[in-house]
Design an enzyme around this catalytic site. Structure first.
Site, PDB file in Angstrom:
ATOM      1  CB  SER A   4       1.216   3.300   3.530  1.00 42.06           C
ATOM      2  OG  SER A   4       1.238   2.981   4.961  1.00 42.06           O
TER       3      SER A   4
ATOM      4  NE  ARG B 160      -0.593   7.223   4.174  1.00 36.06           N
ATOM      5  CZ  ARG B 160      -0.815   6.330   4.939  1.00 36.06           C
ATOM      6  NH1 ARG B 160       0.274   6.090   6.030  1.00 36.06           N
ATOM      7  NH2 ARG B 160      -1.667   5.407   4.911  1.00 36.06           N
TER       8      ARG B 160
ATOM      9  CG  LEU C 249      13.522  -3.071  -4.056  1.00 35.24           C
ATOM     10  CD1 LEU C 249      13.958  -2.393  -2.594  1.00 35.24           C
ATOM     11  CD2 LEU C 249      12.349  -4.031  -3.606  1.00 35.24           C
ATOM     12  CD  GLU C 250      10.465  -2.747 -11.168  1.00 35.97           C
ATOM     13  OE1 GLU C 250       9.104  -2.529 -10.948  1.00 35.97           O
ATOM     14  OE2 GLU C 250      10.446  -3.539 -12.237  1.00 35.97           O
TER      15      GLU C 250
ATOM     16  CD  GLN D  56       3.987  -3.808   3.688  1.00 39.14           C
ATOM     17  OE1 GLN D  56       3.897  -3.933   4.966  1.00 39.14           O
ATOM     18  NE2 GLN D  56       2.804  -3.147   3.223  1.00 39.14           N
TER      19      GLN D  56
END
Length: 146
Positions: free
Chosen positions: A97, A101, A123-124, A143
């Site tokens: 998060s 953010r 990872l994209e 995570q």
């Protein structure tokens, strides 16, 4: 059922799960950004999707300790850790998060980690802001929930 920290640590102790040396919270395992990125080739005019399409055909591999992700840019990265799971445990990769953010997405739609996996996770990564974001090797970018 989501595995708790106690169950994750027990699975690691029994060598059924391996994630390298990383932080384990109540129900998540923090994974870190590696130094390999795949950026999409500039000359690609279009991508015709089919079941056998290989993203590597449209990308080039670069290795860097730091990458400046431009506004709206989409790249592929990998985790520093190799994730090894047994045949009866699956996982979900999710962003953190604190970075979400700030406009950073770490997966578009493929967040499922298959049982029996033994590899680094792709990872994209996308910058959803109108200003650059600096990515650094080793940052705790996502995570894993088991």
């Amino acid at each position: 059922m989501i595995l708790s920290k106690e169950k994750i640590l027990n699975e690691i102790k029994n060598k059924r799960i391996s994630v390298g040396k990383t932080q384990i919270d109540d129900t998540t395992i923090k994974l870190h950004l590696g130094n390999e990125f795949r950026i999409f080739k500039e000359r690609t005019k279009k991508i015709v999707l089919n079941e056998n399409e290989d993203y590597k055909k449209y990308t080039k591999l670069i290795k860097r300790k730091e990458y400046i992700l431009q506004p709206n840019e989409f790249i592929l990265g990998v985790t520093k850790e190799t994730v090894k799971l047994p045949e009866n445990i699956a996982g979900l990769l999710t962003g953190r998060s604190r970075f979400a953010r700030l406009g950073l997405s770490v997966h578009s739609t493929s967040n499922y980690v298959h049982p029996g996996v033994n590899n680094k996770q792709v990872l994209e990564i996308k910058n959803n802001l109108n200003i650059p974001i600096v990515l650094k090797e080793g940052m705790g970018i996502c995570q894993l929930i088991l």
